[in-house]
Scaffold this motif. Structure first.
Motif, PDB file in Angstrom:
ATOM      1  N   SER A 109       0.854  -1.185   0.000  1.00  0.00           N
ATOM      2  CA  SER A 109       0.000   0.000   0.000  1.00  0.00           C
ATOM      3  C   SER A 109       0.887   1.230   0.000  1.00  0.00           C
ATOM      4  CB  SER A 109      -0.871  -0.006   1.251  1.00  0.00           C
ATOM      5  OG  SER A 109      -1.103   1.308   1.702  1.00  0.00           O
ATOM      6  N   LYS A 122       0.483  -8.203   1.382  1.00  0.00           N
ATOM      7  CA  LYS A 122      -0.802  -8.688   0.847  1.00  0.00           C
ATOM      8  C   LYS A 122      -1.976  -8.055   1.607  1.00  0.00           C
ATOM      9  CE  LYS A 122      -1.842 -11.947  -1.635  1.00  0.00           C
ATOM     10  NZ  LYS A 122      -2.175 -11.875  -3.095  1.00  0.00           N
ATOM     11  N   ALA A 123      -1.895  -8.061   2.941  1.00  0.00           N
ATOM     12  CA  ALA A 123      -3.002  -7.512   3.740  1.00  0.00           C
ATOM     13  C   ALA A 123      -3.142  -6.011   3.515  1.00  0.00           C
ATOM     14  CB  ALA A 123      -2.773  -7.809   5.228  1.00  0.00           C
ATOM     15  N   SER A 130      -2.379  -4.409   0.824  1.00  0.00           N
ATOM     16  CA  SER A 130      -2.941  -4.147  -0.510  1.00  0.00           C
ATOM     17  C   SER A 130      -4.461  -4.311  -0.483  1.00  0.00           C
ATOM     18  CB  SER A 130      -2.290  -5.033  -1.576  1.00  0.00           C
ATOM     19  OG  SER A 130      -2.758  -6.348  -1.489  1.00  0.00           O
ATOM     20  N   HIS A 131      -4.944  -5.303   0.236  1.00  0.00           N
ATOM     21  CA  HIS A 131      -6.396  -5.478   0.363  1.00  0.00           C
ATOM     22  C   HIS A 131      -7.032  -4.312   1.134  1.00  0.00           C
ATOM     23  CE1 HIS A 131      -6.737  -9.277  -1.554  1.00  0.00           C
ATOM     24  NE2 HIS A 131      -6.007  -9.935  -0.676  1.00  0.00           N
ATOM     25  N   GLU A 166      -7.144  -1.268  -0.987  1.00  0.00           N
ATOM     26  CA  GLU A 166      -8.193  -1.395  -2.013  1.00  0.00           C
ATOM     27  C   GLU A 166      -9.548  -0.986  -1.431  1.00  0.00           C
ATOM     28  OE1 GLU A 166      -8.592  -1.279  -5.489  1.00  0.00           O
ATOM     29  OE2 GLU A 166      -6.650  -2.166  -4.985  1.00  0.00           O
ATOM     30  N   SER A 167      -9.803  -1.370  -0.191  1.00  0.00           N
ATOM     31  CA  SER A 167     -11.103  -1.082   0.436  1.00  0.00           C
ATOM     32  C   SER A 167     -11.193   0.332   0.996  1.00  0.00           C
ATOM     33  CB  SER A 167     -11.367  -2.046   1.607  1.00  0.00           C
ATOM     34  OG  SER A 167     -11.228  -3.372   1.200  1.00  0.00           O
ATOM     35  N   HIS A 173      -7.559  -7.516   7.538  1.00  0.00           N
ATOM     36  CA  HIS A 173      -7.347  -8.299   6.318  1.00  0.00           C
ATOM     37  C   HIS A 173      -6.272  -9.373   6.469  1.00  0.00           C
ATOM     38  CE1 HIS A 173      -9.716  -5.059   4.426  1.00  0.00           C
ATOM     39  NE2 HIS A 173     -10.001  -5.970   3.525  1.00  0.00           N
ATOM     40  N   THR A 213      -7.919 -13.096   5.653  1.00  0.00           N
ATOM     41  CA  THR A 213      -8.183 -13.426   4.248  1.00  0.00           C
ATOM     42  C   THR A 213      -6.882 -13.480   3.459  1.00  0.00           C
ATOM     43  OG1 THR A 213      -8.660 -11.081   3.948  1.00  0.00           O
ATOM     44  CG2 THR A 213     -10.538 -12.545   4.081  1.00  0.00           C
ATOM     45  N   SER A 214      -5.930 -12.639   3.814  1.00  0.00           N
ATOM     46  CA  SER A 214      -4.656 -12.637   3.092  1.00  0.00           C
ATOM     47  C   SER A 214      -3.896 -13.934   3.315  1.00  0.00           C
ATOM     48  CB  SER A 214      -3.801 -11.451   3.533  1.00  0.00           C
ATOM     49  OG  SER A 214      -4.488 -10.252   3.300  1.00  0.00           O
ATOM     50  N   GLU A 229      -5.465 -16.660   1.344  1.00  0.00           N
ATOM     51  CA  GLU A 229      -5.079 -16.583  -0.065  1.00  0.00           C
ATOM     52  C   GLU A 229      -3.670 -17.123  -0.298  1.00  0.00           C
ATOM     53  OE1 GLU A 229      -7.217 -12.423  -0.905  1.00  0.00           O
ATOM     54  OE2 GLU A 229      -5.416 -12.731  -2.118  1.00  0.00           O
TER      55      GLU A 229
END
Lengths: 325, 325
Positions: free
Chosen positions: A242, A289-290, A292-293, A296-297, A310, A313-314, A317
């Motif tokens: 991010s 990864k977290a 970036s999610h 995004e939100s 996040h 979920t990260s 994934e």
């Protein structure tokens, strides 16, 4: 996994996802509480309470079973209030609440309290929200010496880095120490250990020298890309996270690195990479990864708590759970 | 951008969205923590804890990297508890907890604590939940003098306006001061500075005179439309927000104005508008957009926290993130 860059040098980029997968233990119903990791954060004072919470809760959300915080008496109720999931020990003291003649006995008491627990921890995180009170840092130096005696890995961040930069012997020659400096903290480490300025033209070599100079501690140099070295190799994790730089992201990293290091130490056989290096690589890719999610939100409003939300979920994934029943 | 009104005078309505876009920095992975803004709120006492939280969290959600609160010892644990994202310093004292003979030394200690940080702040917000305790206000007057010495912009709201209305020299002639009065606070300012009553027939001229009378501080007069002046021009932001007037909305405004002012000060070249005026315009349009969304969702039950929840999506609508990688 190495490829050549345009200048002919090998790429340092690692397959971070494979490493994360290789060290993440399977979830088996036969396991019991504690086997997935018991982590402790030493940090939290009158001024700072968010950082130790971020670190400790991130350890849990990465998959640890138990997460402790050792902090000052002022900080404890606030940190407890953030989450009932944490075990918070209000045992540290700052100078303002301690008379000079009581310092020795209070230090002894602090160490006695921590020693009740130290042997059980799989990793200790030193520094999130620690502050810079001299008496407090004196207590923490002693805690670090005990962690080292018990061979407990340590992840050192924030004011913990301030402490070790001024007292390098606390970690020098300890291969289970992980340092996670940001740009300013890295600068101070380079100045102290190598007695020169940061040289980004030759950043890889300098990082290697720095890790060697500290006697084999692992350094995770945070930045646009993260660079990780224990003095033998340098690995890079560059996947996009991010562009928000709100405070607290380093605390998530210290929490998850601590868990991954403790998992990597349980690997059977002779892994080709040290557990501390693998732990840093896995923590780095998970945070990216977290983040970036979360970005995004939440875009410009993204905060550290959004990233923590996040983590689950990260992880899924990156390394889907296969429950063996 | 100016058009003629029915009476032939030029419209003062500005293209607030364009101004917000022009001062909002791009998000670049190469940046590091702190570069998007370090904001501090001075406020929070035994009675008030919500206001400083609203202001400080709104600064973060507008895009600042770090947000501090300097408040009384009573208020600190509560404000910390609202959010682990804030750095809360329990350093202020109210008269009830201070003996007369200790006041001088406590004042010196407060200033010493604040001065450790002051130079690093990009903007300081004075007033949310400050209360009116005389000793506390005395400490805050001194904090303001130091902010001014360090050339740190100040956004002054709530009880901070009570303070400066009675001590105009604290901000007089300081072009980096922003005052955000509501209808009553504006009335008191006009009475004190212009020694007359508010005259809405000639509101624009009076606002100009008021800003000039304070020596070039920027005034954001809150109301159905917001009017902004630094004594040279008057700008209006009139887009519809919400008809709910629940307490706390001014705190969101102070938090986001602080961030936008600090961003506007980083603009290259010679912008045609002052940074403080641009910051006020951007903060005003953001609050209005977020309030309109929150009202749409929550109607009569809309509260300040609902608006804060909509800051992110509102910002994204007004100024979508373009990530340069």
């Amino acid at each position: 996994m190495q490829s050549l860059l345009s200048d002919g040098s090998p790429s340092m980029e690692v397959d971070a996802v494979s490493i994360l997968k290789s060290i993440t233990p399977s979830l088996e119903p036969s396991k019991h509480k504690g086997q997935a990791g018991k982590i402790a954060v030493v940090g939290g004072c009158r001024e700072y309470t968010g950082a130790p919470y971020f670190s400790a809760i991130s350890a849990l959300k990465t998959g640890a079973d138990l997460s402790h915080v050792f902090c000052t008496k002022d900080a404890a109720p606030v940190i407890k209030g953030y989450s009932p999931e944490l075990i918070v020990h209000p045992i540290l003291e700052e100078s303002y609440s301690v008379r000079d003649e009581d310092k020795k006995s209070i230090l002894a008491k602090v160490i006695e309290e921590v020693d009740k627990w130290m042997e059980r921890f799989d990793c200790v995180i030193i520094g999130p929200g620690l502050g810079r009170d001299p008496f407090l840092l004196d207590c923490v130096s002693n805690i670090m010496k005990h962690a080292r005696q018990f061979n407990v890995p340590m992840v050192i961040d924030g004011d913990g880095l301030f402490l070790v930069t001024n007292s390098l012997d606390l970690i020098s020659g300890y291969p289970l120490a992980v340092l996670t400096p940001n740009v300013n903290e890295y600068k101070r480490l380079v100045q102290k250990v190598l007695q020169c300025e940061v040289n980004d033209q030759d950043g890889t070599q300098q990082l290697l020298s720095l890790a060697k100079g500290i006697g084999g501690a692992t350094i995770l140099r945070k930045g646009g890309s993260d660079f990780i070295s224990n003095g033998e190799t340098v690995h890079e994790v560059s996947s996009f996270g991010s562009p928000r730089r709100c405070g607290g992201q380093g605390d998530i990293l210290s929490g998850s690195v601590a868990v991954f290091v403790s998992w990597a130490r349980q690997l059977a056989g002779e892994p080709s990479m040290s557990a501390t290096v693998m732990g840093c690589i896995a923590g780095s890719i998970l945070l990216r990864k977290a983040a970036s999610h979360a970005f995004e939100s939440n875009r410009r409003s993204m905060l550290t708590t959004d990233i923590i939300q996040h983590l689950g979920t990260s992880l899924e994934e990156l390394c889907p759970v296969l429950v063996s029943r």
